[in-house]
Every structure is written in structure tokens, then in C-alpha cells.
Design an enzyme around this catalytic site. Structure first.
Site, PDB file in Angstrom:
ATOM      1  N   GLU A  36       0.788  -0.871  -0.137  1.00  0.00           N
ATOM      2  CA  GLU A  36       0.174  -0.230   0.168  1.00  0.00           C
ATOM      3  C   GLU A  36       0.927   1.442   0.116  1.00  0.00           C
ATOM      4  O   GLU A  36       0.958   2.237   0.199  1.00  0.00           O
ATOM      5  CB  GLU A  36      -0.705   0.086   1.401  1.00  0.00           C
ATOM      6  CG  GLU A  36      -1.474  -0.760   1.565  1.00  0.00           C
ATOM      7  CD  GLU A  36      -2.974  -1.363   2.889  1.00  0.00           C
ATOM      8  OE1 GLU A  36      -3.467  -1.805   1.883  1.00  0.00           O
ATOM      9  OE2 GLU A  36      -1.552  -1.223   3.415  1.00  0.00           O
ATOM     10  N   CYS A  77      -9.713   1.496   8.219  1.00  0.00           N
ATOM     11  CA  CYS A  77      -9.807   2.365   8.026  1.00  0.00           C
ATOM     12  C   CYS A  77     -10.200   3.867   7.580  1.00  0.00           C
ATOM     13  O   CYS A  77      -9.912   5.286   8.139  1.00  0.00           O
ATOM     14  CB  CYS A  77      -8.611   2.379   8.000  1.00  0.00           C
ATOM     15  SG  CYS A  77      -7.563   1.686   6.861  1.00  0.00           S
TER      16      CYS A  77
END
Lengths: 637, 637
Positions: free
Chosen positions: B329, B425
Site C-alpha cells: 500500500e 480504516c
């Protein structure tokens, strides 16, 4: 009417282009690979493949003598000797195949040119191989060394039937080339065990990695024994049946998708789209075509044609590369042909050529032959360095060394060829194809000779003697000297890249071939107009919108940093740019965009200056150290 | 001279655009997420986050009473209750943070608009959280539930200090909003344990996932206790020192490269290029900027500036997305901004905005504020569906649903927003940013007020009362009503997309801001000319050669299949194509190429026909089911 390829021993390549490559394979690649399988190349990944046969030979001897032998886990084998018992099997589960492919290449090479030292080496290896065979005919070093009780228990993930296939191919090749039958007998004993084990009344399994299918057909053709053909048919019929054999045996429940990887999602006769691991795919399709050649199975042939068309029209790079994704080394979806993420394994293009030859034996097809040419002159040759000692596994169409080093998505894209791979399928595969090139030039039947690839050489075939003097890829001129045994039609493939050609004899064209009646000794000259040209990729391929590639004859060209500096994406051509060919290199007056200083700015036409752009044949890229490379170049309208 | 953002309680958003989004967050997102953390959304992945606090509360009570409690492996925790003891911890190791981010968002929302029911819910959650705290102040449910003896033993891979950071942020927000200090006291007790545990004379570790640094500074700002600032400084100073703390503690020897992932490859003060996990990166950089705000550390500030410049000039998508690769990521290398493989996590753009605000408090910087605007109006908003109940984690710039389904390299690219994620998140992060937007509009110091984002609202700041009537993103008109407490300079950021603007008062421009002297009650109108425009991406970005994007004001536009049919790559614009704006939509007379039937053919100019092309704002894409989407469109010169 079906046709057949010439026997290798009746061919002799004298081609201005290919002879040199064959020499390279004979003088450099085959000796180098012999060192590699014997683990004598400094700095290269170890192969362990000969070492495993030595170990297996000792186990086989001990077993014959009734001695007890150790057991190691076969399913948890360990690659290298730093992490495993040194007496256990090492390398990949398919490591035996490297030895077999080397033997096969050596056999073809001996067929083309006798070589006492090479034959002695090959005989030595064959002795090692045969010494490892068990009493019942079984011959795979992983299970012989590690655990005899587990053979054929995991056909899906392990590669016993794959290694068998390569053994059989090598054995037939060596027998045809030298007349020596020691390896052939070993292969037949293993084949007999397989025929006894698998079948309607036996185990209903099939290979996880295909190749046994086509290899069994080779044994059938060598011996006339129907059981080999039957077992090949059985493997292809069982594959993809539900409930899945692997699920039953391995006790797992999987979704259909998981078996796309090894083309076992549905029965081959129903397959229309090439999916999954590309090498496995083309090996399977080759086996399917082999069955069709012998059984005229219409349903299976229809699948073969659909698969060939799908690959050629929707899944093949301009370089003849196939397999657009590294994940599963697989075909991606239709028209997904990214340049910088390509997998395009050398072996997959080689396997496609195997498939194509078999399809051409069923019936001539200019499109399939053209696709094989695409693969042969570009991705296959790209697999090897100019000196025959470095190899590409993956053949991308766009390379930025920084990306290979820093972007894990491009870890598989190597900016320079490697010495050897632990998983070294490609180098020996390349050697065996190049060494047997005589088998790929033409096919014949009782009334016709079809020239598919213009590989210069002397061909003694049933219809007569055909001498081809070919300067095909350089000047486009090919001369035929034909001494017929009987009247036949000479069918010359018109390459898809050629608009103008002339033939020194009367002809008519049909389905992409020029047909000439041969009734007496004849000399025929065909001249294909050959010139650099811009080629467009379908706009259904998203990666190439606004771009084009440069080709000349069968060769795809590319631009490299060594000639053109950094930031190749800033270069462009106009459709009107003159492309000039000289000494294998194409130059063009093109344009270079000024690099932008801001990441985002109001759109304005690019500032460009004229620049000379140098193109080299794609297969030669990466021979001058790490640098950028691009096949497609931006076109300014 | 440094400046500071307004306190949220002294701001009230009344913006024509943003009020609606804030309402959506208040009325839909926050209630929806409350259901999600309580595992009451049918068909969504379970969160377990509230459930873990309930379990941990029981353990904490049992421990207080001296009862024995079970032990589960903390390092081998199991995500869901199908595979683990139902009394053990469930969810991701950082699951506590979802509860804290929800609390923080609720706090900001309460600050903007009192809501008795919401406050009651929040109080209930806070009671659960506080009940889980151990006597020594420790508060992380994974270790409380599974194994108290293993706390702080794997800072690299587990997230105790990350969860602490979110706890502290929520606690300060809730205290500032409601005056209630129960959660703040819990956060301070945990912070005190951390300050005692880590430091020069204690454990020399630092968070694997950064955020504790900025959170400790918030605690310092809330309490004035220097130890919190010192510990934040310690974490940033220790990070990246060799030998690596993680290697020492975890007994592993790693290469430097492995710590790029969490920005621990070198000390932050020496970092110049943004690398590794993008969210971790911007959270760290935010903490670094916080330290600079309080210590004037020149070396650290120089690193902050280099990192901001690197992101903005070489690693940010036109949409304000950052993190170009799914692997880790992470940020990719400079200028690597692929459209169809982008990661561009919603959280990363949110974190960039956090970083930007802190940098703007150190000194105004029109480029940083413009980049924050880019992120806010595009990638951040794209993270949420129009009804606030579906979310994007990943924000690509080009989507082909077939690729998402069939190409494993694009598995992370979702063609439509998802209900909720196990690793959730992004949705609560989005909620807390939007709910606290008042803190991002401006900064002030004793002599100046800098308007960075034209978010309409009422701002009571030290320099006076500022009422902003903003129609910024629609008509470009913004009206200021200012009642100064003292004379100051009003500095209005000139957006980078605007060439022409007028201001109803005398001004001079400096560094991208228009400066106006305010000495008395004033009304000022600024009008930015706003029109659809073509934007070019640097030609050092390989993905966008020959293409451009359409923008209007701060909004990036895109084309979708729902409006334009399939094969969006066949559409193109001329640089002269008129772009017409109406009701949020841009239309243009463009061109559609005829699809090619052959995969490869001789180059010829494309056959095109004129067609109307419809562009919608990027943040609205994917609200009409699965379809193709593209931000960049081909330009025909």
C-alpha cells in the site's frame, strides 16, 4: 488432407540467418547448459538436476539389493542444500526435466551434425538416468530419492507426469538421431507403468502440468503401440470432468476458478478461450492437436481451432509473446496485453510453435503459421543473449530498469539476461527448438508441400528433394531447387506483412498460400517486398492507444536507451517519418518532447524537436547492459 | 512567523457544498459506522471492535479482582470467530482504532452541532473503552484479551502504539467538544505508561505504524505536559537508527530495504523521498511537522519540506491520491503513477491533508494548500458513496470491471464501493476529517489570517470574526465579512487552477496569496474565474503520454461507461474541443474511434466519428453500478 513434417535427419539447415543461431546453440548453448545441469557455472543458481539422478541411482541400486533406504518428505521437499538433508532431493520438483530437455537438444544437434564428444556426454547422462529407474519402470528422482510410497499421490502440484513427458520426448529424439534405444526403452517402461496405472479401470487422474499427452503420442508414433495413444486420449478426456479428480484425491473442495490455472476447469473439448498458465496451456493444446491428427476427433479439433484463434487474435503480443500476467504465469483476459507488466515467457512462445506445427499438419493455415513466425523471430530469439550464455525467462515490451528494481509489481521484468535460473525451463527449451528447426519449415502430404517458414536448407521428403536458399528475413528473396519424386503442388505461404511479391513461375493464391504445380525439376524464385513499416495494435488493447510499432519482415523492432538516451516515452514518430534500413538497424527522423517540469499544468501542445531515432531488432535488446527499452512508440498525427 | 488553525468549536460550516457533505456524515455516515463497529450491518464484514472492548472489560475486571484469566496467542491471533476460541480477540490487530476514529468523528460532529442521542452513544462507548483499561494504564484489547505478558513485544508488526494514537486523538477531540474528561484521563494514563516505558533510559523502540507521534503532541497541547512532547520527539529520533531496534528485539537481521515499508530505513530527519506504506508515511510526516511547530528543529523541518515537495511534485495523482502501488500500500518510485493499478488509499489522502495543515501552520505555502485541495475535493470525497453507506478504500483513475474480476493484479481495484471493510480504516477516517473541516480552512497568527481552503462558514478567531460566504467550487465567488479585533493582513490563496481573479479591495500578491490589509470591519468579494479546462500530466509520467484530464475548479472530472458506453479508450478530445459546463456536468464534442477488427495491421490513421462526451466529477464515479471509468482521455492533435 493431413500432412506431416519432415524427419529431422532428412533436413539440413543452411539458412543465412538460422545457421548461425543453430551453430550458437551447438557450440555455446548446449555445452553451457551441460555445465549448468552439472552445477559448474559460477555465480548461477544451482540446478541439482544431474546430482539428483546420481542420488536416485544409488537408491534404486539399494532397493534392488533389498537394502533399506531413507525417507524424506516429498511434499515438503527443500530447494537447496543449505536447508535440507544433503542426501534428500534438491531443486524444483520438475528438475529432472532440465536433464531431459538438454538430452533432447543434444539429440537434435547430433541429428544435424555428428559430434563424438557430445554423444559421449549424452550417453553418460543417459546411463545416469537409466540407473535411477526402479524395477517397476518408475522414473522420477523426487519420489525415488525422498519417498517411494508417495508416487502419483499429488498429480496436481507435483510433476512426475511432466518429467515423464520430457523423458519420452528426449528418448524418441535420441533414438531417431543415434539409433540407440537405451533411453527409449527406459521411457517405454515408465510409459507402460503409467498406462497400467491410469485409465478407465485404474486411476482417473491427469497431469497437473501437461506434456505427457503429446509425449505419449510421440511414443505411439515411434512404436505403433496403441496403448500410448489411448492413455493420451484418456488424460485429455478426463481433464476437467466434475467432480474434479484433484478435489477427490486431495480432499479439497475448490471453486471452478482454481482449475483455470492448469486448464482443468472444463473438459478440453469444450475449451474456447486460452486461460491459465500459458506454457501448460500450449502443451495441452499440442497434445489435443496430436490426438486430432490420429483420431480425426471433430469436437476436439473445433476446440483446438477456437483456442488457436483466441490466442492469435486476442492474446498474443506483437512479438509472439503469450501470457500477459505474472500471476500464475498466465494468459490474462482478452485484449489485456500490457507492455511493461508482460510475462511472455520464452517457453510459452516455444510451446505455441509446437502447437502451431501440429495444427499445420492437420491442415495448412497461413494465420497460424504467421503467428508461429512472429513468436520464432522475436520472443523465442529474445530468450537468448548474443553469445548464448545468458537467458530471458520473461520478455517484456517495455522496460525501465528503475521500475524493475524499485517496483515489486515488476520484479519479474529483468533488464538484462540472467546466467541461469533455478527453474531453468526456458534455456533448454530454446535449445531443443532451434536444434530441430528443420521440422518446422514445411509439411507435406501425397499431393502437396506447404512451406510455412522460409528456413533455408536441404530437405529430403517423400515428394522429392527441396533445396531452399533463403534470404527471407534480410532481402525477402527465397530460391527453391526442387527435384520431385512425383507431381505435387508447392504451396508457399505469403507472409501477412507482405503486400507485394513476385514468383518466377505461374501460381494462383488460396487461403494465404501461393500454389505452384511442380511436375519436373524446377527452380523457383520468390521475392517478398520487405521494408520497414509501422504496425498498429488494435485499439481494443488499451496499452497501445496512440502508438505503433516498427517492423521489418518478420522482425519487430524496438528502441533502447543505449541508442536513444533516457525517457524513451518522450520520443515519437509521425506516420510520415521515413524509416531507413541499413545493416539490421532502422533509423527514422522522429521527435523528442521536452521533459515537463511541472507534474500538472494547463494543457498545451508539447514542445518537440526533431531527432534521429534508432531501432534495433527486438530479439537483440538487453545485450548492452541495463537500459530502457520500448517496442511501441508514440505517433504524432 | 508560525500560525495556528482555529479551534473547531469556534467554527461553523455554512458552505453551499461542504455543509451537505457534513450533514451526510452527521446523519448517515456516523450512525452507519456505529452500526458497523457494533456488527449490525447485514452482509458486511464483521468489525468485532466493540465486542473486543466488552471482552477486554471483563478481563480487566477479573484481573482487578485477582481472578485468573485465560491466555491466547497474541502473535497468532485469528480474525474471525469461525476459526478461533470465541472468547479470544477477533478482527485485525488494529481494530480498536475503528472505535476511536468513530468517537473522534462523533466528537467533531458534536462540536459542530449538539446531538443528545449521539453523545449518549459516545458516552456508552467511552464507558466500554475505559472499563477495559488495566490498572497500570495499558489499553489495547488484543493484548488485554489474549496475553498481558506480551505487551510491547512486537512494535513492528502489531499496533498498540497506533491504537494509543487514535485513542489520544479521540480523547482530546471529545474533551474539546464536550468538556468531558473521562476518555482523556484514560488516554493520559496510557500515555504516562508509554512515557515511562519508552525513552533514553527505557525501551528504545518506536511505533511500527506511526500516529502516536502526532497524538502525543496533541496530548502535550491539551495538557502542557512536556513529557508527551519529549516522547514524541524520542520516537522520531530513534526511528531508523542502526542497528535497527526491530532487528535487535525480534532477533532478525534484515536488509535496509525492509524498513522502507514503515519509513524506518533511515532517521526521519534525513528522509527526502516519500517511501513505503503511504498512510504510515503521512502520519509520520504529520508528527514530524508537529515537533517542528513546537521545537523549531531546522533539520527536521528541512526533511518535512523535502518530503512534501517530493509527494506533490513526483508522487501525487491529479486526484490528490498518493500511494501508487498495492504492494505494501505504498508510494512507488518517482513519476510512477499508473492509472489502472493505483492504490491511492482514501486514508492516505486524508493523512496528507493532516500533514499539509501542520505545514501551513509552520508557514503558509500555496503549493501545499493546493495539493490538500486536490486531495480533499477528489480522492477524499470519492471514498464515500452519495448516500454515505458505501466506501472506497482504493481510488483508481481507470477502471475496467472485467480487469477487476479477471486480472489478479487488479484485485484491489473495486468497480463499486463496498459496504464496510474488515480493515475499515478509511470510512471513519473520512468521517473525522469532514466533521472537523473547520480546522482546515485557515490559519492565523498575530498579524495575519491565511485562507487556505475556501470553506464557507463562521470563524471566531483571535484576529476577529470572519464570515465566509463561499460558492468557491461552483461559481468561484467567495465573500468575506470581517470584523477585526485588531489590524491584520488577510492572505487569500490564489488557486493554481485560476488565471484570472478579481478582488473588491486593494491587494498585492506574494507567494501565491493575495494580501489585503484589514483595519476595520470589511466586506470583500473575491471572484475566481472558473471554467472547464484540459490539464496535462508531466510527460515523465509514462501512463499519460498523449492524454489529458478535464478539470473545473478544484474538481477532476472523469468519463464513465454509464454516460459514454463501453471501450472508453476509443474516445478522444481535440485540444480545441469546446468543454461545456452545466449542472455539475461537462460535455464536449469529441471523437470515437471505430474498434479495430484485427489485432495487428499496417498503421493507418484511425477512423473516428464525432461524438458527445460526458464528464462527471471524479468523486461521483461508481455510483451507478459497475462500469468503465477513466480520468485521462486521449488527445487528438
Amino acid at each position: 488432407m493431413k500432412s506431416r513434417h519432415p524427419e529431422l535427419k532428412n533436413t539440413k539447415i543452411t539458412d543465412s540467418f538460422w545457421s548461425g543461431i543453430q551453430e550458437l546453440v551447438r557450440n555455446s548453448v548446449i555445452p553451457y547448459q551441460y555445465e549448468a545441469i552439472n552445477d559448474r557455472i559460477e555465480g548461477a543458481e544451482k540446478s541439482y538436476s544431474v546430482e539428483n539422478f546420481v542420488k536416485a541411482g544409488k537408491i534404486a541400486a539399494a532397493l534392488r539389493e533389498g537394502k533399506s533406504v531413507p525417507v524424506y518428505p516429498a511434499d515438503k521437499w527443500v530447494y537447496d542444500d543449505n536447508n535440507a538433508d544433503k542426501n534428500a532431493f534438491h531443486g524444483w520438483v520438475f528438475q529432472d526435466s532440465d536433464v531431459y530437455k538438454w538430452l533432447e537438444a543434444a539429440a537434435y544437434s547430433l541429428s544435424c551434425k555428428p559430434d563424438y564428444e557430445l554423444e559421449k556426454r549424452a550417453d553418460g547422462i543417459i546411463d545416469l538416468v537409466c540407473a535411477a529407474q526402479l524395477e517397476n519402470g518408475y522414473l522420477d528422482t523426487l519420489y525415488i530419492i525422498n519417498n517411494r510410497d508417495e508416487i502419483f499421490t499429488n498429480l496436481k502440484d507435483f510433476h512426475e507426469l511432466y518429467c515423464f513427458g520430457h523423458l519420452a520426448e528426449a528418448a524418441v529424439a535420441y533414438y531417431n538421431s543415434t539409433g540407440k534405444d537405451k533411453l527409449l526403452n527406459a521411457a517405454l517402461r515408465f510409459a507402460d507403468l503409467i498406462c497400467k496405472t491410469f485409465g478407465e479401470s485404474g486411476v482417473k487422474g491427469y497431469p497437473g502440468h501437461e506434456i505427457a499427452e503429446l509425449a505419449l503420442v510421440k511414443l505411439y508414433e515411434a512404436t505403433g503401440e496403441k496403448r500410448y495413444l489411448k492413455t493420451a486420449e484418456f488424460f485429455i478426456e478426463e481433464r476437467g470432468k466434475k467432480p474434479y479428480y484433484y478435489d477427490i484425491v486431495l480432499g479439497r473442495k475448490t471453486v471452478d476458478d482454481n482449475y483455470h490455472y492448469n486448464q482443468a476447469h472444463i473438459q478440453p473439448k469444450y475449451q474456447k478461450e486460452a486461460v491459465g498458465h500459458a506454457v501448460r496451456g500450449v502443451y495441452l493444446y499440442s497434445g489435443m492437436a496430436d490426438i486430432v491428427r490420429h483420431t480425426d476427433d471433430a469436437e476436439l479439433y473445433s476446440a483446438c481451432k477456437a483456442l488457436a484463434e483466441n490466442i492469435i487474435n486476442k492474446k498474443m503480443y506483437i512479438t509472439g509473446g503469450i501470457g500477459a500476467t505474472v500471476d500464475g504465469e498466465a494468459f490474462s483476459f482478452n485484449y489485456d496485453l500490457p507492455n511493461d507488466l508482460a510475462y511472455a515467457e520464452t517457453c510459452a512462445s516455444i510451446g505455441f510453435i509446437f502447437f502451431a506445427r501440429r495444427m499445420l499438419e492437420i491442415e495448412p493455415n497461413a494465420q497460424i503459421a504467421a503467428a508461429a513466425e512472429r513468436a520464432l523471430y522475436n520472443t523465442v530469439l529474445s530468450g537468448m543473449s548474443e553469445d548464448g550464455t545468458r537467458f530471458f525467462y520473461v520478455n517484456p515490451l517495455e522496460v525501465l530498469p528503475d521500475a524493475s528494481h524499485k517496483d515489486s509489481r515488476k520484479r519479474h521484468i529483468k533488464p538484462v539476461r540472467q546466467k541461469w535460473f533455478g527453474c531453468a525451463c526456458c534455456p533448454p527449451n530454446l535449445a531443443r527448438l532451434i536444434s530441430s528447426l528443420g521440422e518446422y519449415a514445411l509439411t507435406e502430404n501425397e499431393s502437396a508441400v506447404y512451406i510455412h517458414q522460409y528456413v533455408g536448407g536441404e530437405y529430403k521428403i517423400e515428394n522429392g528433394a527441396v533445396i531452399i536458399n533463403s534470404d527471407y528475413s534480410e532481402s525477402g528473396r527465397v530460391n527453391f531447387m526442387i527435384t520431385p519424386e512425383r507431381a505435387f503442388t508447392l504451396a508457399l505461404r505469403i507472409p501477412d506483412w507482405c503486400d507485394n511479391f513476385s514468383i518466377s513461375a505461374p501460381y494462383k493464391t488460396k487461403d494465404g498460400y501461393a500454389l505452384i504445380d511442380i511436375t519436373e525439376k524446377s527452380e523457383i524464385l520468390i521475392e517478398f517486398e520487405i521494408k520497414p513499416r509501422l504496425v498498429k495494435c488494435s485499439n481494443l488493447v488499451r496499452a497501445n492507444i496512440g502508438r505503433a510499432a516498427v517492423m521489418r519482415g518478420p522482425f519487430v523492432y524496438c528502441i533502447e536507451g543505449a541508442d536513444n538516451g533516457e525517457n524513451l516515452q518522450l520520443l515519437s514518430l509521425s506516420p510520415k517519418s521515413a524509416l531507413k534500413y541499413e545493416n539490421g538497424i532502422i533509423t527514422a527522423e522522429g521527435f523528442r518532447e521536452e521533459p515537463d517540469s511541472e507534474l500538472y499544468c494547463e494543457y498545451k501542445p508539447a514542445k518537440t524537436e526533431k531527432t534521429k531515432i534508432t531501432f534495433i531488432p527486438y530479439y537483440k535488446w538487453g545485450n548492452r547492459g541495463e537500459n530502457e527499452m520500448q517496442v511501441y512508440i508514440e505517433i504524432n498525427n
